[in-house]
Each structure stands twice: as structure tokens, then as C-alpha cells.
Design a protein around this motif. Structure first.
Motif, short mmCIF file in Angstrom:
data_model
loop_
_atom_site.label_atom_id
_atom_site.label_comp_id
_atom_site.label_asym_id
_atom_site.label_seq_id
_atom_site.Cartn_x
_atom_site.Cartn_y
_atom_site.Cartn_z
N PHE A 91 -1.68 5.88 -12.37
CA PHE A 91 -2.07 6.15 -11.30
C PHE A 91 -3.67 5.34 -11.12
N GLY A 92 -4.34 5.26 -9.96
CA GLY A 92 -5.31 4.69 -9.86
C GLY A 92 -6.53 5.76 -10.34
N GLU A 93 -7.80 5.97 -10.07
CA GLU A 93 -9.00 6.01 -10.15
C GLU A 93 -8.42 7.36 -8.49
N ASN A 94 -8.58 8.97 -9.15
CA ASN A 94 -8.76 9.78 -7.91
C ASN A 94 -9.51 10.90 -8.33
N PRO A 95 -9.39 12.00 -7.62
CA PRO A 95 -10.03 13.72 -6.98
C PRO A 95 -9.26 14.09 -8.02
N TYR A 96 -8.15 13.79 -8.53
CA TYR A 96 -7.47 14.70 -9.00
C TYR A 96 -7.48 15.22 -10.39
N PHE A 97 -7.19 14.61 -11.32
CA PHE A 97 -7.47 14.08 -13.03
C PHE A 97 -8.25 13.07 -13.58
N GLU A 98 -8.27 13.03 -14.23
CA GLU A 98 -8.51 11.98 -15.24
C GLU A 98 -8.01 10.88 -15.80
N ASN A 99 -6.74 11.37 -16.08
CA ASN A 99 -5.66 10.52 -16.82
C ASN A 99 -5.29 9.86 -15.76
N ASP A 100 -5.16 8.45 -16.44
CA ASP A 100 -5.09 7.05 -15.82
C ASP A 100 -2.98 6.78 -15.83
N SER A 121 -0.41 9.30 -3.72
CA SER A 121 -0.95 8.51 -3.04
C SER A 121 -1.83 7.48 -3.60
N TYR A 122 -2.29 8.45 -5.07
CA TYR A 122 -3.23 7.23 -5.64
C TYR A 122 -2.03 6.45 -6.68
N LEU A 123 -0.74 6.95 -6.41
CA LEU A 123 0.04 6.57 -7.71
C LEU A 123 0.28 4.80 -7.77
N LYS A 124 -0.02 3.86 -8.45
CA LYS A 124 0.07 2.74 -8.24
C LYS A 124 1.70 2.29 -8.41
N ASN A 125 2.09 3.24 -10.21
CA ASN A 125 3.70 2.39 -9.73
C ASN A 125 4.80 3.21 -11.31
N ILE A 126 5.60 3.05 -11.21
CA ILE A 126 5.91 4.17 -12.39
C ILE A 126 6.89 3.08 -13.34
N GLU A 127 7.12 3.70 -14.38
CA GLU A 127 8.00 2.96 -15.53
C GLU A 127 8.70 3.65 -16.58
N ILE A 128 9.31 3.00 -16.61
CA ILE A 128 10.23 3.63 -17.14
C ILE A 128 10.51 2.64 -18.97
N GLN A 129 9.86 3.47 -19.79
CA GLN A 129 10.20 2.63 -20.89
C GLN A 129 11.30 3.30 -22.02
N PRO A 177 0.85 -1.07 -0.26
CA PRO A 177 -0.36 0.18 -0.17
C PRO A 177 0.90 1.64 0.36
N LYS A 178 0.37 2.12 -0.70
CA LYS A 178 1.15 3.64 -1.07
C LYS A 178 2.63 3.30 -0.68
N PHE A 179 3.71 2.05 -1.58
CA PHE A 179 4.47 2.08 -2.13
C PHE A 179 5.43 3.70 -2.52
N TRP A 180 4.60 4.21 -3.17
CA TRP A 180 5.32 5.59 -4.14
C TRP A 180 5.73 6.63 -3.22
N LEU A 181 4.22 6.48 -2.34
CA LEU A 181 4.16 7.97 -1.26
C LEU A 181 5.02 8.18 -0.32
#
Length: 241
Positions: free
Chosen positions: A103-112, A80-88, A62-66
Motif C-alpha cells: 500500500f501507499g500512504e493512506n488514512p487507514y493504517f500505518e503499514n505499507d 484504492s491505495y493498493l499499489k501491488n500484490i505479491e505472492i512470495q 492508476p488504481k489497477f487493483w481497485l
């Protein structure tokens, strides 16, 4: 140029010769740094399957990246809604990459996914592609920085170190922070997490968004702080001086 004792006249020639030699040495050092950066990127690409495997483990924490991200605390709730980071990384040239925040669904922005792309193929002329953040109504964390930018006429959101982390996605460059994320925070994520988890008495360090004239070169070279605190990730060593 003259001096009362003639010393300046005597050493002026050797000093010029010394500077010329140092200049030639610098060319070789630059070549070494470029080759090291290329080799580092190549092996980061080889690690990609393991990073993918690690990603599945991280999603169960839970909340690893936070905990592990060095973010302005004002952004903590959004992060806190950040699920993961990728370097492509590009398979054709691994020194080029996309940084993807999932990101998971959050109250700040529409982007996932929040994405920023960097192409370092042309040394000294970094190409950056920013992907827009679709903020929900009255939830734009970069609004204050945008207002300041309009008033001051600056296009560099990162000039204000107190800006929201999300301003970086609008920054025309931002390669210094990209280097920190791609070549330190991401590969050393577990070290950041464990170190932060065990260091309750220490103030959580933060990313500094200040712009550097040497951002392109530093990002290409994968430079880190010269301050060497053994056992800590490079970015933390830089912050604990």
C-alpha cells in the motif's frame, strides 16, 4: 436386510464391493490432485521473474487493483491505495507462500505492507501466520466485525460474508480466499482488469468470506468452480452462475 422381492438382499453384496472399489479409486485421485497442486506451485515459482516485471507495468496503471480486485465495495476507498500484490512462494516448497498487499500512504493504517502467511506442508493442518494491521485512530474497518465476534464468541471473522475484506487478516484460517488470490486473482490479474473494464453493465462480483470446512484441502489443491464460462478467470466463472 430383506425386501419383499429379494432385490435388496441380492444387490447388497455388490454395492459394498462397489463402495470399496470407489474408495480405492479416491485414494489415487487424491494423489493426482496433490501432485497437480505441487506441479502448479512449482511453475508459479518459475513465473516469479515475469510477475516482478509485470509489477512495474501495473504500477503505471492508476488504481489497477481497485478495478481488478473482487473486494466488498465498502472497502473500495482503502483498496484504492493498493499499489501491488505479491505472492512470495517458498523455494524449498512452493506450495507454501506469503500473500503481500503493498500500500501507499493512506488514512487507514500505518503499514505499507499487509501480510498473511500459509504453510500447507502438513495436509489438513494448515499453519497460518497473521501480521497485525496498525489501524489509525477511528479508522479500523474491522471494528464492527470485532464487536460482533466479542458478542457471539466466535474467532472466525469470515463467518460473516458482509465483513470487511480486511477481517481476513485476522482470520485464524482463510485459506480458501488465499487460494483464490494466489492461484487465480494474482496470476490472472490482467484478465480481471480488462474484463471489469469492459463490463460496465455487470455488477462487480465480490469475494465471499464465508468459512468452509474444506478450506485447507481446497487451498492445497487449487480447486476452482466447476462452472466453466470460457474466457473468464475461474473466480468470475464461480460468481456468474
Amino acid at each position: 436386510m430383506a425386501a419383499e422381492n429379494g432385490t435388496t438382499v441380492e444387490i447388497e453384496g455388490p454395492l459394498k464391493e462397489l463402495l470399496q472399489i470407489n474408495s480405492e479409486i479416491s485414494v489415487i485421485v487424491d494423489q493426482l490432485v496433490d501432485e497437480e497442486a505441487t506441479l502448479h506451485a512449482k511453475y508459479e515459482l518459475k513465473k516469479a521473474p515475469l510477475y516482478k516485471k509485470r509489477q512495474h507495468v501495473i504500477e503505471n496503471i492508476p488504481k489497477f487493483w481497485l478495478t481488478s480486485s473482487l473486494i466488498e465495495m465498502e472497502d473500495a476507498e482503502a483498496i484504492s491505495y493498493l499499489k501491488n500484490i505479491e505472492i512470495q512462494r517458498s523455494t524449498a516448497n512452493p506450495i507454501n507462500y506469503k500473500i503481500v498487499f503493498i500500500f501507499g500512504e493512506n488514512p487507514y493504517f500505518e503499514n505499507d505492507r499487509l501480510v498473511k502467511e500459509f504453510d500447507f506442508s502438513d495436509k489438513g493442518n494448515t499453519k497460518v501466520v497473521n501480521h497485525a494491521i496498525n489501524w489509525k485512530e477511528a479508522m479500523d474497518l474491522t471494528a464492527l466485525a470485532k464487536k460482533s465476534e466479542e458478542e457471539e464468541g466466535s474467532d472466525d471473522f469470515s463467518e460473516n460474508e458482509d465483513s470487511s475484506f480486511f477481517c481476513w487478516f485476522n482470520d485464524e484460517n482463510g485459506s480458501e480466499l488465499a487460494d483464490l488470490i494466489a492461484n487465480d486473482l494474482f496470476p490472472n490479474a490482467d484478465m480481471y482488469f480488462v474484463d471489469n473494464d469492459l463490463s460496465d453493465d455487470e455488477e462487480t462480483p465480490v469475494f465471499e468470506l464465508a468459512h468452509s470446512d474444506d478450506e485447507d484441502e481446497e487451498a492445497i489443491n487449487g480447486n476452482v468452480s466447476d462452472e466453466d464460462v470460457e474466457g473468464a478467470p475461474a473466480a468470475k466463472r464461480a460468481k456468474r452462475s
